[in-house]
Each structure stands twice: as structure tokens, then as C-alpha cells.
Write a protein that holds these residues in place. Sequence first.
Motif, PDB file in Angstrom:
ATOM      1  N   LEU A  35      -8.233   7.039   0.130  1.00 38.98           N
ATOM      2  CA  LEU A  35      -8.206   6.096   1.270  1.00 38.98           C
ATOM      3  C   LEU A  35      -6.825   5.458   1.503  1.00 38.98           C
ATOM      4  O   LEU A  35      -6.611   4.633   2.477  1.00 38.98           O
ATOM      5  N   GLY A  36      -5.642   5.546   0.793  1.00 35.50           N
ATOM      6  CA  GLY A  36      -4.418   4.953   0.850  1.00 35.50           C
ATOM      7  C   GLY A  36      -4.352   3.749  -0.011  1.00 35.50           C
ATOM      8  O   GLY A  36      -5.344   3.271  -0.493  1.00 35.50           O
ATOM      9  N   ILE A  37      -3.030   3.501  -0.154  1.00 32.10           N
ATOM     10  CA  ILE A  37      -2.810   2.343  -1.129  1.00 32.10           C
ATOM     11  C   ILE A  37      -2.920   0.881  -0.286  1.00 32.10           C
ATOM     12  O   ILE A  37      -2.423   1.039   0.655  1.00 32.10           O
ATOM     13  N   THR A  38      -3.642   0.010  -1.011  1.00 37.09           N
ATOM     14  CA  THR A  38      -3.581  -1.357  -0.490  1.00 37.09           C
ATOM     15  C   THR A  38      -3.404  -2.284  -1.422  1.00 37.09           C
ATOM     16  O   THR A  38      -3.340  -1.921  -2.819  1.00 37.09           O
ATOM     17  N   VAL A  39      -3.183  -3.498  -1.066  1.00 41.62           N
ATOM     18  CA  VAL A  39      -2.997  -4.597  -2.331  1.00 41.62           C
ATOM     19  C   VAL A  39      -4.019  -4.810  -3.190  1.00 41.62           C
ATOM     20  O   VAL A  39      -3.868  -4.782  -4.528  1.00 41.62           O
ATOM     21  N   LYS A  40      -5.165  -4.467  -2.594  1.00 40.90           N
ATOM     22  CA  LYS A  40      -6.250  -4.526  -3.718  1.00 40.90           C
ATOM     23  C   LYS A  40      -6.415  -3.479  -4.768  1.00 40.90           C
ATOM     24  O   LYS A  40      -6.589  -3.435  -5.774  1.00 40.90           O
ATOM     25  N   SER A  41      -5.901  -2.283  -4.339  1.00 42.44           N
ATOM     26  CA  SER A  41      -5.992  -1.003  -5.107  1.00 42.44           C
ATOM     27  C   SER A  41      -4.642  -1.338  -6.186  1.00 42.44           C
ATOM     28  O   SER A  41      -4.787  -0.692  -7.244  1.00 42.44           O
ATOM     29  N   ILE A  42      -3.661  -1.935  -5.765  1.00 43.73           N
ATOM     30  CA  ILE A  42      -2.283  -2.079  -6.576  1.00 43.73           C
ATOM     31  C   ILE A  42      -3.072  -3.264  -7.709  1.00 43.73           C
ATOM     32  O   ILE A  42      -2.835  -2.782  -8.695  1.00 43.73           O
ATOM     33  N   ARG A  43      -3.592  -4.308  -7.164  1.00 44.59           N
ATOM     34  CA  ARG A  43      -3.928  -5.118  -8.308  1.00 44.59           C
ATOM     35  C   ARG A  43      -5.150  -4.644  -9.222  1.00 44.59           C
ATOM     36  O   ARG A  43      -5.037  -4.577 -10.325  1.00 44.59           O
ATOM     37  N   ALA A  44      -5.848  -3.790  -8.813  1.00 42.66           N
ATOM     38  CA  ALA A  44      -6.994  -3.086  -9.568  1.00 42.66           C
ATOM     39  C   ALA A  44      -6.565  -2.079 -10.675  1.00 42.66           C
ATOM     40  O   ALA A  44      -6.735  -2.137 -11.611  1.00 42.66           O
ATOM     41  N   GLY A  45      -5.451  -1.563 -10.069  1.00 40.93           N
ATOM     42  CA  GLY A  45      -4.663  -0.445 -11.180  1.00 40.93           C
ATOM     43  C   GLY A  45      -3.847  -1.243 -12.187  1.00 40.93           C
ATOM     44  O   GLY A  45      -3.888  -0.804 -13.148  1.00 40.93           O
ATOM     45  N   PHE A  46      -3.226  -2.453 -11.808  1.00 40.27           N
ATOM     46  CA  PHE A  46      -2.635  -2.959 -12.709  1.00 40.27           C
ATOM     47  C   PHE A  46      -3.489  -3.817 -13.628  1.00 40.27           C
ATOM     48  O   PHE A  46      -3.266  -4.031 -15.120  1.00 40.27           O
ATOM     49  N   MET A  47      -4.558  -4.092 -13.276  1.00 38.87           N
ATOM     50  CA  MET A  47      -5.595  -5.150 -14.222  1.00 38.87           C
ATOM     51  C   MET A  47      -6.216  -3.693 -15.103  1.00 38.87           C
ATOM     52  O   MET A  47      -6.416  -4.064 -16.334  1.00 38.87           O
ATOM     53  N   ARG A  48      -6.611  -2.626 -14.654  1.00 41.42           N
ATOM     54  CA  ARG A  48      -6.850  -1.468 -15.582  1.00 41.42           C
ATOM     55  C   ARG A  48      -5.940  -1.334 -16.486  1.00 41.42           C
ATOM     56  O   ARG A  48      -6.205  -1.172 -17.611  1.00 41.42           O
ATOM     57  N   VAL A  49      -4.792  -1.220 -16.158  1.00 42.59           N
ATOM     58  CA  VAL A  49      -3.603  -0.860 -17.290  1.00 42.59           C
ATOM     59  C   VAL A  49      -3.357  -2.112 -18.207  1.00 42.59           C
ATOM     60  O   VAL A  49      -3.538  -1.887 -19.521  1.00 42.59           O
TER      61      VAL A  49
END
Length: 138
Positions: free
Chosen positions: A37-51
Motif C-alpha cells: 500500500l505504500g510507505i507511510t510514517v506509521k509503516s516506518i515506525r512499525a518497521g523500526f520497532m520490529r527491528v
Amino acid sequence: MKLYLDDVEFDIEEALGGVTIGDLMKLKVKTKTDGFLGITVKSIRAGFMRVGQAVQDAEEAGEEFDTLELLGDVEFLQCLQGLIYLVRRKAGEQLEPADAADVAFKSIRFEGLDDEGDGTDDPKAPEPSEPDGNSEPL
């Protein structure tokens, strides 16, 4: 928290706090595919939290997290591309979201993770080292 690209410093909180609607729209639209669905601030934050959780899990297991594992993590690479695009746009650079993927992995460095936290209320997260440990969520 600071992001360094080839030793050029970018303030992540400042960049995400001052991002324009146009840059957010362009990032989402230009990174959207049939299966994403595309990169969003929410997806950026979720990705870094997962890492961050993976790093913490490795430490708790007495192991060292291998950052090379991130090279095969498409979701993390998308998050990183989005973050790089947004911080560079906030710094005034003229670029497209695809241009943000043109950064060598070895030239990327983060600082301030331990002191500032990630802006979540994770009970497993270490306490801030500064007494005023207030930080705005990304």
C-alpha cells in the motif's frame, strides 16, 4: 535520534515532525505496488520497532544482532527508504522516493537510540537516562 548518511547528520524527530503533506503523499503514492500500500510514517515506525524488538530479543538471548540480516528484510528496507526520503526532503533536497534507495547500506548510521527511546510505552524498554526523558512519539 539522529540519522547519518555519509556522515551528514539528520534529526529524525525534526524531519518527521515537520514533514509536508505533499511529501507524505508522494512517498505513499510513488512506493505503492500491487502487493504493497505504500510507505507511510506509521509503516516506518512499525518497521523500526520490529527491528528494535529483534535486537532486544537477541541481547536477551545473549547473542549479538547481525545487522546484515536487515539486507534481506524487504519491509525494513522500505522503511529505511521512506525515512531517508523524508529526512532529506526536510533538509531541502530535491529528490524522488526512488532516489532515497540509492544509498549504500554501509553509509547509514543511527545515534541516540539508547538515550531517547523510541517514543513507545513499552514496559520492557529501558528507562531514559536523562531526568527529563520526555520525547514525542514519531
